[in-house]
Motif scaffolding. Structure first.
Motif, PDB file in Angstrom:
ATOM      1  N   CYS A   1      -4.917  13.553   2.823  1.00 46.80           N
ATOM      2  CA  CYS A   1      -5.987  13.057   1.956  1.00 46.80           C
ATOM      3  C   CYS A   1      -5.417  12.065   0.947  1.00 46.80           C
ATOM      4  CB  CYS A   1      -6.664  14.209   1.232  1.00 46.80           C
ATOM      5  SG  CYS A   1      -7.986  13.690   0.108  1.00 46.80           S
ATOM      6  N   VAL A   2      -5.920  10.848   0.975  1.00 47.52           N
ATOM      7  CA  VAL A   2      -5.340   9.784   0.147  1.00 47.52           C
ATOM      8  C   VAL A   2      -5.640   9.961  -1.333  1.00 47.52           C
ATOM      9  CG1 VAL A   2      -5.300   8.081   2.005  1.00 47.52           C
ATOM     10  CG2 VAL A   2      -7.360   8.329   0.594  1.00 47.52           C
ATOM     11  N   LEU A   3      -6.561  10.858  -1.678  1.00 48.96           N
ATOM     12  CA  LEU A   3      -6.826  11.126  -3.086  1.00 48.96           C
ATOM     13  C   LEU A   3      -5.828  12.120  -3.662  1.00 48.96           C
ATOM     14  CD1 LEU A   3     -10.727  11.303  -3.287  1.00 48.96           C
ATOM     15  CD2 LEU A   3      -9.209   9.353  -3.617  1.00 48.96           C
ATOM     16  N   ASN A   4      -5.006  12.715  -2.820  1.00 48.37           N
ATOM     17  CA  ASN A   4      -4.037  13.704  -3.277  1.00 48.37           C
ATOM     18  C   ASN A   4      -2.660  13.098  -3.533  1.00 48.37           C
ATOM     19  OD1 ASN A   4      -5.846  15.833  -3.260  1.00 48.37           O
ATOM     20  ND2 ASN A   4      -5.379  16.406  -1.151  1.00 48.37           N
ATOM     21  N   VAL A   5      -2.617  11.810  -3.767  1.00 52.20           N
ATOM     22  CA  VAL A   5      -1.349  11.129  -4.011  1.00 52.20           C
ATOM     23  C   VAL A   5      -1.387  10.525  -5.416  1.00 52.20           C
ATOM     24  CG1 VAL A   5       0.264   9.361  -3.224  1.00 52.20           C
ATOM     25  CG2 VAL A   5      -1.150  10.597  -1.554  1.00 52.20           C
ATOM     26  N   PHE A   6      -0.403  10.875  -6.232  1.00 52.08           N
ATOM     27  CA  PHE A   6      -0.299  10.329  -7.584  1.00 52.08           C
ATOM     28  C   PHE A   6       0.449   8.994  -7.460  1.00 52.08           C
ATOM     29  CE2 PHE A   6      -0.559  12.398 -11.970  1.00 52.08           C
ATOM     30  CZ  PHE A   6      -0.752  11.193 -12.600  1.00 52.08           C
ATOM     31  N   TYR A   7      -0.301   7.959  -7.090  1.00 56.23           N
ATOM     32  CA  TYR A   7       0.308   6.671  -6.758  1.00 56.23           C
ATOM     33  C   TYR A   7       1.099   6.087  -7.926  1.00 56.23           C
ATOM     34  CZ  TYR A   7      -2.744   6.908  -2.708  1.00 56.23           C
ATOM     35  OH  TYR A   7      -3.378   7.313  -1.545  1.00 56.23           O
ATOM     36  N   GLU A   8       0.636   6.361  -9.135  1.00 57.40           N
ATOM     37  CA  GLU A   8       1.301   5.805 -10.314  1.00 57.40           C
ATOM     38  C   GLU A   8       2.739   6.290 -10.450  1.00 57.40           C
ATOM     39  OE1 GLU A   8      -1.564   7.209 -10.041  1.00 57.40           O
ATOM     40  OE2 GLU A   8      -3.103   6.351 -11.354  1.00 57.40           O
ATOM     41  N   ARG A   9       3.076   7.379  -9.773  1.00 56.04           N
ATOM     42  CA  ARG A   9       4.436   7.911  -9.797  1.00 56.04           C
ATOM     43  C   ARG A   9       5.202   7.560  -8.511  1.00 56.04           C
ATOM     44  NH1 ARG A   9       3.008  13.987 -12.206  1.00 56.04           N
ATOM     45  NH2 ARG A   9       2.122  13.255 -14.193  1.00 56.04           N
ATOM     46  N   ARG A  10       4.604   6.689  -7.704  1.00 55.91           N
ATOM     47  CA  ARG A  10       5.225   6.358  -6.419  1.00 55.91           C
ATOM     48  C   ARG A  10       5.594   4.883  -6.301  1.00 55.91           C
ATOM     49  NH1 ARG A  10       4.676  10.138  -2.327  1.00 55.91           N
ATOM     50  NH2 ARG A  10       3.765  12.087  -3.076  1.00 55.91           N
ATOM     51  N   TRP A  11       5.496   4.118  -7.384  1.00 57.70           N
ATOM     52  CA  TRP A  11       5.726   2.680  -7.282  1.00 57.70           C
ATOM     53  C   TRP A  11       7.106   2.357  -6.717  1.00 57.70           C
ATOM     54  CZ3 TRP A  11       1.135   1.390  -7.214  1.00 57.70           C
ATOM     55  CH2 TRP A  11       0.203   1.589  -8.233  1.00 57.70           C
ATOM     56  N   GLU A  12       8.097   3.137  -7.055  1.00 56.82           N
ATOM     57  CA  GLU A  12       9.459   2.840  -6.615  1.00 56.82           C
ATOM     58  C   GLU A  12       9.742   3.303  -5.188  1.00 56.82           C
ATOM     59  OE1 GLU A  12      12.132   4.493  -9.434  1.00 56.82           O
ATOM     60  OE2 GLU A  12      11.466   3.213 -11.101  1.00 56.82           O
ATOM     61  N   GLN A  13       8.841   4.092  -4.640  1.00 61.15           N
ATOM     62  CA  GLN A  13       9.062   4.623  -3.297  1.00 61.15           C
ATOM     63  C   GLN A  13       8.932   3.524  -2.253  1.00 61.15           C
ATOM     64  OE1 GLN A  13       6.680   8.063  -2.479  1.00 61.15           O
ATOM     65  NE2 GLN A  13       7.431   8.334  -0.390  1.00 61.15           N
ATOM     66  N   ASN A  14       9.761   3.586  -1.216  1.00 63.76           N
ATOM     67  CA  ASN A  14       9.662   2.623  -0.128  1.00 63.76           C
ATOM     68  C   ASN A  14       8.319   2.768   0.577  1.00 63.76           C
ATOM     69  OD1 ASN A  14      10.150   2.116   3.034  1.00 63.76           O
ATOM     70  ND2 ASN A  14      11.457   0.729   1.845  1.00 63.76           N
ATOM     71  N   LEU A  15       7.657   1.647   0.836  1.00 67.65           N
ATOM     72  CA  LEU A  15       6.326   1.680   1.429  1.00 67.65           C
ATOM     73  C   LEU A  15       6.327   2.376   2.786  1.00 67.65           C
ATOM     74  CD1 LEU A  15       3.348   0.902   1.518  1.00 67.65           C
ATOM     75  CD2 LEU A  15       4.014  -1.369   2.314  1.00 67.65           C
ATOM     76  N   GLU A  16       7.320   2.092   3.615  1.00 64.92           N
ATOM     77  CA  GLU A  16       7.367   2.718   4.933  1.00 64.92           C
ATOM     78  C   GLU A  16       7.581   4.222   4.820  1.00 64.92           C
ATOM     79  OE1 GLU A  16       6.502   1.353   7.697  1.00 64.92           O
ATOM     80  OE2 GLU A  16       6.164  -0.539   6.645  1.00 64.92           O
ATOM     81  N   ASP A  17       8.388   4.634   3.844  1.00 68.63           N
ATOM     82  CA  ASP A  17       8.597   6.070   3.642  1.00 68.63           C
ATOM     83  C   ASP A  17       7.310   6.743   3.196  1.00 68.63           C
ATOM     84  OD1 ASP A  17      11.233   5.742   4.325  1.00 68.63           O
ATOM     85  OD2 ASP A  17      11.991   5.751   2.256  1.00 68.63           O
ATOM     86  N   LEU A  18       6.553   6.071   2.336  1.00 67.10           N
ATOM     87  CA  LEU A  18       5.281   6.637   1.877  1.00 67.10           C
ATOM     88  C   LEU A  18       4.298   6.728   3.035  1.00 67.10           C
ATOM     89  CD1 LEU A  18       3.495   7.693  -0.374  1.00 67.10           C
ATOM     90  CD2 LEU A  18       2.950   5.324  -0.985  1.00 67.10           C
ATOM     91  N   ARG A  19       4.263   5.724   3.882  1.00 66.06           N
ATOM     92  CA  ARG A  19       3.385   5.789   5.051  1.00 66.06           C
ATOM     93  C   ARG A  19       3.743   6.971   5.945  1.00 66.06           C
ATOM     94  NH1 ARG A  19       3.515  -0.707   6.505  1.00 66.06           N
ATOM     95  NH2 ARG A  19       1.647  -1.311   5.297  1.00 66.06           N
ATOM     96  N   GLN A  20       5.022   7.177   6.161  1.00 63.94           N
ATOM     97  CA  GLN A  20       5.438   8.306   6.991  1.00 63.94           C
ATOM     98  C   GLN A  20       5.048   9.629   6.344  1.00 63.94           C
ATOM     99  OE1 GLN A  20       9.559   8.109   8.158  1.00 63.94           O
ATOM    100  NE2 GLN A  20       9.405   5.993   8.890  1.00 63.94           N
ATOM    101  N   GLU A  21       5.226   9.721   5.028  1.00 62.29           N
ATOM    102  CA  GLU A  21       4.851  10.947   4.318  1.00 62.29           C
ATOM    103  C   GLU A  21       3.358  11.239   4.472  1.00 62.29           C
ATOM    104  OE1 GLU A  21       4.423  12.494  -0.282  1.00 62.29           O
ATOM    105  OE2 GLU A  21       5.938  10.972   0.172  1.00 62.29           O
ATOM    106  N   LEU A  22       2.541  10.197   4.432  1.00 62.10           N
ATOM    107  CA  LEU A  22       1.092  10.358   4.521  1.00 62.10           C
ATOM    108  C   LEU A  22       0.589  10.374   5.962  1.00 62.10           C
ATOM    109  CD1 LEU A  22      -0.079   8.021   1.607  1.00 62.10           C
ATOM    110  CD2 LEU A  22       0.434  10.465   1.565  1.00 62.10           C
ATOM    111  N   ASN A  23       1.495  10.189   6.919  1.00 65.53           N
ATOM    112  CA  ASN A  23       1.141  10.165   8.340  1.00 65.53           C
ATOM    113  C   ASN A  23       0.229   8.988   8.661  1.00 65.53           C
ATOM    114  OD1 ASN A  23       1.471  11.178  10.918  1.00 65.53           O
ATOM    115  ND2 ASN A  23      -0.260  12.587  10.782  1.00 65.53           N
ATOM    116  N   ILE A  24       0.573   7.825   8.102  1.00 62.91           N
ATOM    117  CA  ILE A  24      -0.174   6.597   8.354  1.00 62.91           C
ATOM    118  C   ILE A  24       0.646   5.688   9.253  1.00 62.91           C
ATOM    119  CG2 ILE A  24      -1.069   4.480   7.298  1.00 62.91           C
ATOM    120  CD1 ILE A  24      -1.858   6.083   4.883  1.00 62.91           C
ATOM    121  N   GLU A  25       0.125   5.438  10.442  1.00 62.86           N
ATOM    122  CA  GLU A  25       0.797   4.546  11.373  1.00 62.86           C
ATOM    123  C   GLU A  25       0.554   3.090  10.982  1.00 62.86           C
ATOM    124  OE1 GLU A  25       2.736   5.407  13.849  1.00 62.86           O
ATOM    125  OE2 GLU A  25       2.461   7.579  13.618  1.00 62.86           O
ATOM    126  N   PRO A  26       1.510   2.195  11.193  1.00 65.41           N
ATOM    127  CA  PRO A  26       1.280   0.770  10.908  1.00 65.41           C
ATOM    128  C   PRO A  26       0.196   0.217  11.816  1.00 65.41           C
ATOM    129  CG  PRO A  26       3.329   1.070  12.115  1.00 65.41           C
ATOM    130  CD  PRO A  26       2.863   2.443  11.735  1.00 65.41           C
TER     131      PRO A  26
END
Length: 284
Positions: A246-271
């Motif tokens: 669920c994309v509402l369950n992510v505190f994005y403001e605390r994820r700015w430094e995270q690698n985008l591809e890593d975040l996609r994998q964490e959320l199970n979002i395929e490119p």
């Protein structure tokens, strides 16, 4: 049911503020509400105590239906009328918002968001810090999305017609993470990109506004873009929306430094199966 007609002056202004979009439905809607209220007294000095949150406008079921019909017609004729899309979402999304609220309550990160109530606005973003982040980081790519597509988080309207303070915040949060979803999904803000995101959001949220946008949006695509949607982007967006966290369950403001591809994998979002480029002029 003594409510002042002035409650709906805002919606009437929505209907005539921009270009004359060729339909009188929303104007007639506001007039119909006014007729129902013609014997009402003026708004009492303490009427603001009825508001559940700043800007809240309390409406009964009949008024919500009228607002939904008028805003739906306007949004159909011009999908970029964000004010009309906002009204439509707020007046039709109660059950879906309840479900989303429960999903947030049952998730540790989502519960924190519900408790702290963060907002995504220019006033809350440290743009200099985000610009200094390395390429490929979520914050840097989000800032690049804003720049490339000439959009701003401040364009998201405040919620007005949701008659529950907590659900109003859930709707506000959904609205403010919309551009973040564009970044996560790699979709620009042209019509094809918007429709693909709506297909994802429809599968994720169940909001009637998203379902309607997903169903009617393809009608505005030309043949080649429609083929791309139906054969690749659409199936990908639906499948990704169903399987992703669920994309509402992510505190994005605390994820700015995270690698985008890593975040996609964490959320199970395929490119995405195909890459779309941002354009200065939105395609319809």
């Amino acid at each position: 049911m003594r409510r002042s007609c002035s409650y709906f002056i805002m919606f009437r202004r929505y209907s005539i503020r921009s270009l004359k979009w060729g339909s009188r439905h929303s104007v007639l809607t506001s007039k119909a509400v006014c007729v129902r209220q013609q014997h009402s007294s003026s708004e009492s000095p303490d009427s603001h105590y009825d508001r559940l949150y700043p800007g809240h406008i309390r409406t009964n079921p009949v008024q919500k239906v009228l607002l939904a019909v008028g805003s739906g017609v306007a949004a159909l004729q011009n999908p970029y009328r964000h004010d009309m899309v906002a009204v439509l979402g707020e007046t039709t999304g109660h059950l879906a918002l309840l479900n989303l609220r429960d999903r947030m309550r049952n998730d540790p990160e989502g519960y924190t968001i519900l408790t702290e109530r963060p907002r995504i606005r220019l006033s809350t973003l440290d743009l200099n810090r985000m610009a200094s982040l390395p390429d490929g980081s979520f914050g840097r790519e989000y800032l690049r999305f804003l720049e490339d597509n000439h959009v701003t988080p401040d364009s998201r309207a405040d919620v007005k017609f949701v008659d529950n303070e907590e659900l109003a915040y859930v709707m506000q949060r959904y609205r403010e993470v919309h551009d973040l979803l564009h970044t996560l999904l790699g979709m620009p803000t042209n019509m094809l990109g918007e429709v693909a995101v709506k297909w994802f959001e429809a599968a994720q949220t169940g909001l009637p506004m998203c379902v309607l946008g997903a169903a009617l949006g393809p009608l505005r695509l030309n043949t080649s873009r429609l083929q791309s949607l139906l054969t690749s982007l659409g199936p990908w967006a639906l499948q990704t929306g169903r399987q992703a966290r669920c994309v509402l369950n992510v505190f994005y403001e605390r994820r700015w430094e995270q690698n985008l591809e890593d975040l996609r994998q964490e959320l199970n979002i395929e490119p995405p199966p195909i890459a779309l480029s941002a354009t200065k002029q939105r395609n319809t």
